[in-house]
Write a protein that holds these residues in place. Structure first.
Motif, PDB file in Angstrom:
ATOM      1  N   TRP A 154       0.817  -1.209   0.000  1.00 45.28           N
ATOM      2  CA  TRP A 154       0.000   0.000   0.000  1.00 45.28           C
ATOM      3  C   TRP A 154       0.854   1.264   0.000  1.00 45.28           C
ATOM      4  O   TRP A 154       0.380   2.340  -0.300  1.00 45.28           O
ATOM      5  N   GLU A 155       2.141   1.118   0.329  1.00 46.65           N
ATOM      6  CA  GLU A 155       3.071   2.249   0.323  1.00 46.65           C
ATOM      7  C   GLU A 155       3.989   2.243  -0.888  1.00 46.65           C
ATOM      8  O   GLU A 155       4.443   3.292  -1.336  1.00 46.65           O
ATOM      9  N   LEU A 157       3.733   1.810  -4.097  1.00 49.14           N
ATOM     10  CA  LEU A 157       3.372   2.533  -5.318  1.00 49.14           C
ATOM     11  C   LEU A 157       2.815   3.926  -5.054  1.00 49.14           C
ATOM     12  O   LEU A 157       2.322   4.583  -5.978  1.00 49.14           O
ATOM     13  N   GLY A 158       2.876   4.388  -3.819  1.00 52.66           N
ATOM     14  CA  GLY A 158       2.398   5.727  -3.507  1.00 52.66           C
ATOM     15  C   GLY A 158       0.928   5.902  -3.854  1.00 52.66           C
ATOM     16  O   GLY A 158       0.101   5.013  -3.662  1.00 52.66           O
ATOM     17  N   GLU A 159       0.606   7.041  -4.431  1.00 56.39           N
ATOM     18  CA  GLU A 159      -0.795   7.373  -4.692  1.00 56.39           C
ATOM     19  C   GLU A 159      -1.374   6.610  -5.885  1.00 56.39           C
ATOM     20  O   GLU A 159      -2.582   6.654  -6.121  1.00 56.39           O
ATOM     21  N   SER A 162      -4.247   4.285  -4.654  1.00 58.69           N
ATOM     22  CA  SER A 162      -5.564   4.860  -4.353  1.00 58.69           C
ATOM     23  C   SER A 162      -6.303   5.273  -5.624  1.00 58.69           C
ATOM     24  O   SER A 162      -7.540   5.259  -5.666  1.00 58.69           O
ATOM     25  N   TYR A 235       6.818   3.482 -12.721  1.00 58.91           N
ATOM     26  CA  TYR A 235       7.178   4.002 -11.399  1.00 58.91           C
ATOM     27  C   TYR A 235       8.225   3.105 -10.725  1.00 58.91           C
ATOM     28  O   TYR A 235       9.224   3.599 -10.169  1.00 58.91           O
ATOM     29  N   ARG A 239      12.438   3.471  -9.505  1.00 60.25           N
ATOM     30  CA  ARG A 239      12.937   3.154  -8.169  1.00 60.25           C
ATOM     31  C   ARG A 239      13.927   2.001  -8.188  1.00 60.25           C
ATOM     32  O   ARG A 239      14.805   1.914  -7.311  1.00 60.25           O
TER      33      ARG A 239
END
Length: 261
Positions: A154-155, A157-159, A162, A235, A239
């Protein structure tokens, strides 16, 4: 007993019967081996029979057959069972696959241990918890197993998460908070395994998202599923230029008496 959150409704649980979710399930991080040594130590009495409730492809049940006389593995999704039978230990003679809802499937108690992974999120707690109490041999436990994954899906891939998810604003399930608020079990013990490293390719990492209810290809639809895959891939490539995504994974086991505070 307090009603569970709406985002854990059975409508979202139905995603785990979808073929694309089943096919992607193998890309989730594994439980550390220490998890199963802890669970084996929790088996109480004879015969050493275990019920794995909401077993999915048997990631817990298949690893416990060496510690039990019989493991009953219950899944609502027949596709999950079919997949699990093809995986290591999936055809073990002491593993009994059962298709149905754990709320009402025919079982063979008493059990020396009942295990439940993330699937307990989706069950009807007001039915299964009293049933678990009745199915357990006196002095035996319900063990709830979770994973701590760092970075969490949930963290990671960032936004992006959501913006694409299709399950009505689901929030990560807090087992400790749920246990306290919803009387899931009277806690007897808790252990966390040492973390293990887990590395997978970017493509495998993205595929693991498609094993989750909010990212099933059926629910996203072809266009959004492809857009999510493309954006998440770009994305993660920024990273992780080497094309690999690394995690630390721990198992968290809580055990106790189900449905009591």
């Amino acid at each position: 007993m307090v009603k569970k959150p709406e985002h854990l409704a059975s409508a979202n649980a139905c995603a785990f019967q979808e073929r694309s979710v089943v096919a992607a399930y193998r890309y989730r991080p594994p439980y550390p081996a220490e998890t199963f040594a802890i669970l084996a130590d929790l088996v109480r009495g004879e015969p050493r029979t275990i019920l794995d409730a909401g077993c999915g492809t048997g990631n817990i049940a298949r690893r416990l057959v060496g510690h039990a006389e019989r493991v009953d593995a219950v899944a609502l999704s027949l596709s999950m069972i079919e997949e699990g039978k093809q995986l290591p230990e999936g055809d073990h003679p002491r593993l009994c696959w059962l298709h149905g809802r754990v709320e009402d499937v025919v079982l063979k108690p008493p059990y020396a241990l009942i295990t439940a992974g993330e699937s307990i999120h989706w069950m009807d707690w007001q039915i299964v918890l009293p049933r678990f109490r009745a199915l357990l041999r006196p002095g035996s436990f319900l063990a709830i197993i979770e994973q701590n994954i760092s970075p969490s899906p949930w963290e990671l891939l960032g936004e992006i998460v959501s913006r694409y998810r299709a399950d009505g604003g689901y929030q990560p399930f807090d087992m400790v908070k749920a246990r306290e608020q919803h009387c899931l079990l009277r806690l007897v013990g808790e252990r966390k395994t040492a973390p293990i490293p887990f590395t997978q390719t970017i493509d495998e990492c993205i595929e693991s998202y498609h094993s989750r209810s909010g990212f099933s290809r059926e629910r996203l639809g072809p266009t959004r599923a492809e857009a999510f895959t493309r954006e998440a891939g770009a994305y993660l490539q920024q990273r992780s230029p080497d094309g690999m995504v690394s995690f630390q994974v721990s198992g968290v086991i809580q055990w106790g008496i189900p449905g009591t505070c």
